[in-house]
Structure formats: structure tokens, C-alpha cells
Design an enzyme around this catalytic site. Structure first.
Site, short mmCIF file in Angstrom:
data_model
loop_
_atom_site.label_atom_id
_atom_site.label_comp_id
_atom_site.label_asym_id
_atom_site.label_seq_id
_atom_site.Cartn_x
_atom_site.Cartn_y
_atom_site.Cartn_z
N GLU A 150 -16.39 -26.22 0.38
CA GLU A 150 -15.31 -25.96 1.23
C GLU A 150 -15.11 -24.50 0.96
O GLU A 150 -13.87 -24.06 0.76
CB GLU A 150 -14.20 -27.05 0.74
N GLY A 151 -16.08 -23.66 0.87
CA GLY A 151 -15.64 -22.28 0.69
C GLY A 151 -16.17 -21.92 -0.69
O GLY A 151 -15.29 -22.06 -1.79
#
Length: 807
Positions: free
Chosen positions: A503-504
Site C-alpha cells: 500500500e505504498g
């Protein structure tokens, strides 16, 4: 002497005026004119020098006061400079910046936080229904999770666990009740994920993903009514298992550059010709992919034949594809660091996707990037931050208990200062992570979609998780590294990089996203200046740019004045919404906010669009903004919980830790500022009396460590929401059991020391206890209490072993 004093007082008065009321044109003239008048009257400014200075002042006043003159001499040249240094903004960049909302982070970024806005935000609380679900089905599910069985023996959740999750609608927490879901708040969702993740990473992730970025979230916001009516009830009860495929081999962090394509065409579907897309893709790292029945897919759509009547490159598009569709290759799995949650690759070649499968239908073709950016802020602010909090709470409760029952040199290891340092960090960082989680859930439950806050919290809590788990492993020593059914830390330690990466990736999030998006979204005038600079109408561009510029100059000057004033007065006159032991931390944070805003403006002025490539500076700005947010969350939590005296040490340690880290970030920016001379000027404004903040001292650290070494309300509040058992057959339960028994046996142990009870290595301790009872120096109840405690400790300190090569 009086002359010098008069001049100093004039300067301080002008500084106070600008810092307190903002430097509009009238106040600026009043402040500067007043200072010059005092300097002239006292003789400090005299002769030809005074004439020149006064002429320059009057000329500057006229230039700023007369609009045509200001346009020609100031605004027009600066407009040209802005157009030269700022690169054009890409569509994906603009979408990312415009997605979501600006919330409390905007107040901190702008240098004058409105504390009432923070404290008036309702505390995130569970509804009665959510609490019942956590106390009931979630508690039951936790009891069903045997992490060693899951990760070592099955490499999967047991079938009865999957079935229970479906029956109890764990996959439908975010789905509204009218579609058969639970309709939980962000706080309810977060509490469930926290409780499950502390028990089993695999269990937590399996529940987390369908309720985070995925088909359900996208359908609720963008799906057609037909799509919602069909999919949401089936997703709520686990009849459909979803996954969402975004990342591919050549497009990870740079997801917008995905090579996966969908060509608009006509094709046959259910015996008739319909409009759709011929999609080819290759994805990996897709959680729940191997067991998914419906695949959410992001790809770039093209319309070379003009069937939709517009441009050829339509943009990123999201669709829902049943995994049984011919051409979909799915089912193989990755093994992410011995975690057993389902994760794997998938691909497809020329798979026909009817237009009705596009989320939102044909009109949402090309809107996928906006959909993802707007939806990601909620999920990213809940899922992984909750997992980080779970690790912190579990590490705090287990490590504190272990350090209390484990002895070396006849002392609990928690009494050694080296161990105490680690315990302090575990407890303090956990308090900070949970405060950030609670504040962010409160914002989400008020309808905010703070994408910058979500990025900051994901980064902070997963990095905090790494620190607390490392400290917990250090304290446990060999107990933590020997894998087996009795090891309750090993899998969490192995799984840390997963949260850091997904997620990043944290490196990207820190160095590019937080400040890169934060500066554009939070700055009150920057976007308006850029928009004005992009106008083709030269006259309109100049007028709009001039208005934004004048407001920008007033904003920057005000922040500089506040930073210097608060720096000289050590924040004593900064605003605080409370008058208690936490008031000084509000004032210090207000000082740091003004300093941050002033420094950020100068960095943007000097580097312009080039700041995107100065990732080290951007990362330090990200650190400063993140710790300002976390410090705010700590102060807010302390107020929300009624300022309990038992939590005061946690609040103070956390606030001091955050303020010190903010100071470090600003100092590192100044040390590496592109212009040395400007950096020195900025340092004089921001740190006029030097760097005054220090790390929390050892005395305060000792008080924090005691929170998790002793049973009590502060320990229970800090680790609240965990699955807690005293079952000696459970790996974590036997630690809790031993902790309570050792605490109960404390008075008996003290009595035994007074009796010089020290059985030798060959003596029978039980017989020695019996002798004391027989002699009347110890009661049978005391002897039993001590014996049970020692047996419980023995169960805790033993580690797993397995058959070797010889059997």
C-alpha cells in the site's frame, strides 16, 4: 542603555504585532514605520542613512499599495519565474492532489493550528452493536486462531475458520446493512482488524483486505445500482471472495505507468454482441488472489476505433471480472515471509470484458485513477495502521509481562536499565501509534477522506511496528528466535517488511508522497498561484496571480514572525486550548508549526518543481509533518480519555519524543538547504536561541516502562482491544497467566527473601517450602501461591524444540 532598550522594545512590539494579528498591508506599514520612527527618534537611525531608509520604506509602501505598479514590478516578473520553474502537472498528479479532503494536517502545515477544531472533533467510539461484535464473534474467532498451525502446518487458515468468517460477515464490515453487511464505522472496522492482527497476522490480513481497497469500497462509491445489488450482498457473506489487482512486474510504486491494456471493441457475451474491452494484464502480489472468485482489475483503456466517440487514450479503468472467465489465469500463490494469507499473481490475455463489468459502467471508463485515489485514503488510514497498533499493543503486553517474570541475577530483567530503555520505547511508541489511529478514525467517521493523513499514518505506524517488534525481540532473546507453537513473536517479526512494503512502500511514501502531496493540498495559496500561471489569458492570469501572491506573502511573513516570536519566547505566548500539564506541549507544537510553514515556503520558493527530485529534503519535511500530526493525536487522546494521571507519563514522553523529532527534521533541512546564506537566515528565525528540545529523560522513561511492568488501568488502557487469555496451553495465555501469578506471589517472595530462602542447585525447592510451612514460618496458601507462580514462569521461559537428525 535606554536607547538600546527602546529599540529592542520597538522590534519586539512590531514582531508581536505581526505574529499575533497577521501582516496585512496596513499592519505591516504600522509595524515597520513604528520601528523606523523609534530608531530615528532615539538617534540610532540618522543623517543620510535615515533619509535613504525612509525613502526605501515609502517607495516599497507605494509599490505594494498601488496595484498597477505592483503588477508591473512584482507580480508580473514573479509570474514569469513561476511559469519557468514549475513543470506542467500530469493528469495523474492532479488527480492524486485533488482526491480526498484536507483536514487537520492543513492546520499544522499552515502554521497557526486552530486547537478548538482538533478538540471539538468527536472521539472515535464504538457503537453498542460494534462492541458486541468485538466481544462476541471477534473474540470467538481469535480463540479459533492457532498461528503455528496456520503458518507452519497448513500454510492457510483452517476451513472452519474461513467458514466462520463468512457466516459472521467479517468480509462485509464496510458494506451497508441494506446490502447485508455490518455497516461498521471506521473505528469499528479498525478495532476488529487490530484484535485479529494481534492474534494472527494471517487472520488479520484476510479480514482486512476485503474491507480496505477493493471491490466493495469501489462499488459502494462508484458502482451502478445493478452492480451494487448483485455483488454487495454476495461479498458481505463471503459467497464471493474479492481481490484487487493493481501492482504488476513493471508498475509497482509507479502504478499509473501500468502497461496493462483494455481495447474498446465489440464481442460476444451470453450469445449476443455487446460493447466491451479486450483486456490483457499481468499482476502480482495480489492478496486473496489465489482464492478470489471476483477480480477487481485496474488497466489503461484505449479506443483506437473511436467506438466511444472520444480520445484514443481513455485512462486508467477499473473492472470486476469473475475469475471463472475464460482467459483469466489465477490461483498460484506467493509466500510472503512465511505468512499464510493468500497472495499471488494473476494474468490474462485478450479477455473480453463487457462494458457492464466496468465499475460504474461505461461512463466511468477512464475514471479509475480518481476512484483509486479517493478510495485509498480510507482503507490506507485503517488497515495497516491498525496492524501496526496491534503489534505495538501485543508487544507491550507480552514484553512487559515477560520482563516481569523472567529473572537474571535474581532480578526481573525489567529492572535492568538496558531492558527498561526498550520497554519505554515499546510503551511510548504504542501510545503514539494508537493515538494516531484513533484520531484518523475519528476524521474518517466524520466523513473526511484525508489522503495525506492516511499516508502519514501508514508510514508512521508500520515504522513504529518495526521498532517495537525489534525491541520486543531483543528483550525476549532466545525465547523470540526459536520457532514453534510456543513462540508468539517470531511470525510478527518475520512479517514486518510486508507492512512496510505494501500500500505504498514506505521509502516512496516518505520521500515523495507525504510532502509532495501535502504541500500542494495543504498550502492555502500555492495551487491558486499555479492555476493562475497556467491560464492562457495574460490579463486574467496576472490579476489572479497577483491576488494569490499578496495573500501568500502575508501568509509567509506571518509565519516567519510567529516562528521568530515563539522562538525568542520559547513558545510561552503561543495559544493553548487547555490550562493543565499538557498546555506547554500545545504551545511548543504551535511554535514548530509556524517554523515548519515558514521553512516549507522558502523551500518551495527556491526549488519550485525541483523539490520533487530533492527526495531527502522532501522526506525530512514528511518527518516534520508526520510528527506534528502524531503529537496532536497524543494530546487529543489524553484529553479524550479524561487526562488520567496514570497516563500522564505516556503523554509527556510521547509529546517530547515528537517535538524532538520535529526539531531534528527542521535542523536537517536547514543543514542541507540549497542556499547556505538563506539557510543561515532561516536558522536565525526558526532557532534564534538554538535547538531547545531534548529527548525524554531517563526518569520519565522509567515511569513509562513501569506502565507495562505492573498490572493496572494504564496497562489495560494502553493494550486495550487485545484478545487476552490466561490459558496456560496458549502461547500468549501462559505469559499472562505467569505475570498475574508472579504479581500475586510478590509479597510471598519478599517474605521468603527475609527468611533467606535460597535452595541450592541440588536442593528440592518444594521440600524446602514444606519445611517452612511445617515450621510455621509460611502458610500453606503462601507456599502454594509461590509454587504455582514458579511453575507458570517455568512454562513461559521454556522454548520449543523439535526432532533432530537422530530422532
Amino acid at each position: 542603555m535606554m536607547t538600546i532598550l527602546s529599540c529592542l522594545l520597538a522590534l519586539l512590539a512590531a514582531l508581536w504585532l505581526l505574529a499575533s494579528f497577521g501582516p496585512g498591508l496596513f499592519l505591516s506599514i504600522l509595524a515597520i514605520g513604528g520601528v523606523l520612527s523609534v530608531f530615528s527618534l532615539t538617534g540610532v537611525l540618522g543623517g543620510s542613512v535615515a533619509v535613504v531608509v525612509w525613502l526605501l520604506f515609502l517607495a516599497g509602501m507605494l509599490v505594494f499599495a498601488i496595484t498597477p505598479l505592483r503588477h508591473r514590478l512584482i507580480s508580473k516578473p514573479l509570474l514569469g519565474y513561476v511559469r519557468a520553474v514549475l513543470p506542467p502537472m500530469s493528469g495523474t498528479e492532479r488527480t492524486a492532489i485533488e482526491a480526498g479532503t484536507v483536514w487537520w494536517e492543513g492546520e499544522l502545515f499552515r502554521g497557526k493550528p486552530d486547537w478548538q477544531q482538533l478538540l471539538s472533533t468527536p472521539e472515535a467510539r464504538l457503537s453498542a452493536e460494534e462492541q458486541a461484535f468485538i466481544d462476541g464473534p471477534t473474540e470467538t474467532l481469535c480463540a479459533m486462531l492457532d498461528d503455528w498451525q496456520i503458518t507452519h502446518e497448513l500454510n492457510d487458515l483452517p476451513e472452519h475458520v474461513w467458514q466462520y468468517m463468512k457466516e459472521q460477515r467479517f468480509f462485509g464490515m464496510v458494506i451497508p446493512r441494506e446490502y447485508g453487511g455490518l455497516g461498521f464505522s471506521a473505528m469499528g472496522h479498525s478495532e476488529v482488524v487490530t484484535k485479529l492482527s494481534a492474534r494472527s497476522v494471517t487472520g488479520g490480513v484476510t479480514v482486512m483486505v476485503p474491507n480496505s481497497l477493493g471491490p466493495a469500497e469501489l462499488l459502494m462509491h462508484y458502482g451502478t445500482e445493478a452492480q451494487k445489488d448483485y455483488y454487495l450482498p454476495r461479498l458481505a457473506v463471503g459467497e464471493e471472495i474479492p481481490c484487487f489487482a493493481l501492482t504488476g512486474p513493471t508498475a509497482g510504486s509507479d502504478a499509473a505507468a501500468m502497461p496493462d491494456t483494455g481495447i474498446v471493441c465489440k464481442g460476444e457475451f451470453e450469445g449476443r454482441e455487446v460493447l466491451g474491452l479486450r483486456v490483457s494484464w499481468e499482476k502480482r502480489y495480489i492478496t486473496l488472489g489465489p482464492v478470489a472468485t471476483v477480480l477487481g482489475l485496474a488497466f489503461r483503456a484505449y479506443d483506437p476505433d473511436g467506438l466511444l466517440g472520444g480520445e484514443e487514450d481513455l485512462g486508467i479503468t477499473c473492472a470486476l471480472i469473475p475469475t471463472s472467465t475464460p482467459g483469466v489465469n489465477i490461483g498460484r500463490r506467493h509466500y510472503p515471509l512465511n505468512q499464510a494469507f493468500m497472495n499471488g499473481p494473476n494474468s490474462g490475455k485478450d479477455v473480453f470484458v463487457p462494458m457492464d463489468w466496468v465499475i460504474g459502467g461505461q461512463e466511468m471508463v477512464g475514471q479509475g485513477w480518481r476512484m483509486l485515489m479517493e478510495s485509498l485514503s480510507a482503507g490506507r488510514g485503517i488497515s495497516l495502521p491498525s496492524n501496526g497498533v496491534a503489534s505495538g499493543k501485543f508487544a507491550a503486553r507480552m514484553t512487559g509481562a515477560y520482563a516481569r517474570v523472567r529473572k537474571q541475577f535474581n532480578l526481573p530483567i525489567g529492572k535492568f536499565e538496558g531492558v527498561e530503555e526498550a520497554l519505554t520505547r515499546i510503551a511510548g511508541l504504542t501510545y503514539m501509534m494508537d493515538a494516531g489511529r484513533r484520531l484518523t478514525c475519528a476524521a474518517l467517521d466524520q466523513g473526511e477522506k484525508p489522503s495525506v493523513v492516511s499516508a502519514m499514518l501508514k508510514y508512521h505506524n508500520t515504522e513504529g511496528m518495526r521498532k517495537v517488534i525489534n525491541d520486543a525481540m531483543d528483550v525476549h532473546g532466545g525465547k523470540g528466535i526459536c520457532m514453534g507453537p510456543g513462540n508468539y513473536l517470531g511470525r510478527a517479526y518475520q512479517g514486518v517488511p510486508v507492512g512496510i512494503t505494501v500500500e505504498g512502500a514506505n521509502i516512496l511514501t516518505r520521500s515523495m508522497i507525504i510532502f509532495g502531496q501535502g504541500a500542494m493540498r495543504c498550502h492555502p495559496w500555492l495551487v491558486r498561484e499555479i492555476e493562475a500561471a497556467s491560464l492562457e489569458d495574460a490579463k486574467a492570469a496576472l490579476v489572479q496571480f497577483d491576488d494569490a501572491l499578496m495573500r501568500h506573502l502575508s501568509y509567509t511573513t506571518g509565519n516567519g514572525a510567529r516562528a521568530l516570536w515563539h522562538g525568542l519566547t520559547r513558545g510561552y505566548f503561543a495559544a493553548s486550548p487547555v490550562d493543565d500539564e499538557s498546555a506547554k506541549y500545545y504551545r511548543r507544537l504551535a511554535r514548530m508549526s509556524a517554523a515548519y510553514a515558514f521553512l516549507a515556503d522558502f523551500a518551495l520558493l527556491f526549488l519550485g518543481g525541483g523539490l520533487k527530485r530533492r527526495e531527502k529534503l522532501s522526506g525530512r519535511f514528511a518527518d516534520g509533518l508526520t510528527y506534528m500530526y502524531i503529537c496532536s493525536a497524543v494530546l487529543k487522546r489524553y484529553q479524550d480519555t479524561g487526562r488520567p494521571e496514570a497516563d500522564r507519563a505516556l503523554m509527556e514522553w510521547s509529546a517530547r519524543y515528537c517535538l524532538y523529532e520535529i526539531q531534528v527534521a527542521l535542523d536537517q533541512i536547514l543543514r542541507n538547504f540549497p542556499s547556505t546564506a538563506t539557510g543561515l537566515f532561516l536558522r536565525a528565525v526558526i532557532f534564534p536561541l538554538g535547538r531547545r528540545y531534548r529527548t525524554p529523560n531517563d526518569q520519565l522513561g522509567h515511569r513509562v516502562a513501569q506502565v507495562i511492568l505492573e498490572p493496572g488501568e494504564a496497562r489495560d488502557r494502553l493494550t486495550g482491544g487485545l484478545y487476552v487469555t490466561t490459558d496456560p496451553d496458549d502461547a500468549a495465555g501462559r505469559v499472562e497467566d505467569a505475570f498475574l501469578k508472579v504479581v500475586e506471589a510478590g509479597p510471598v517472595e519478599k517474605k521468603l527473601r527475609a527468611l533467606n530462602f535460597r535452595p541450592g542447585p541440588t536442593e528440592d525447592a518444594g521440600a524446602a517450602l514444606t519445611a517452612l510451612v511445617t515450621e510455621g514460618r509460611l502458610t500453606q496458601e503462601e507456599a502454594d501461591c509461590y509454587r504455582l507462580a514458579q511453575e507458570a514462569v517455568r512454562r513461559v521461559i521454556m522454548v520449543d524444540d523439535h526432532p533432530g537428525r537422530r530422532g
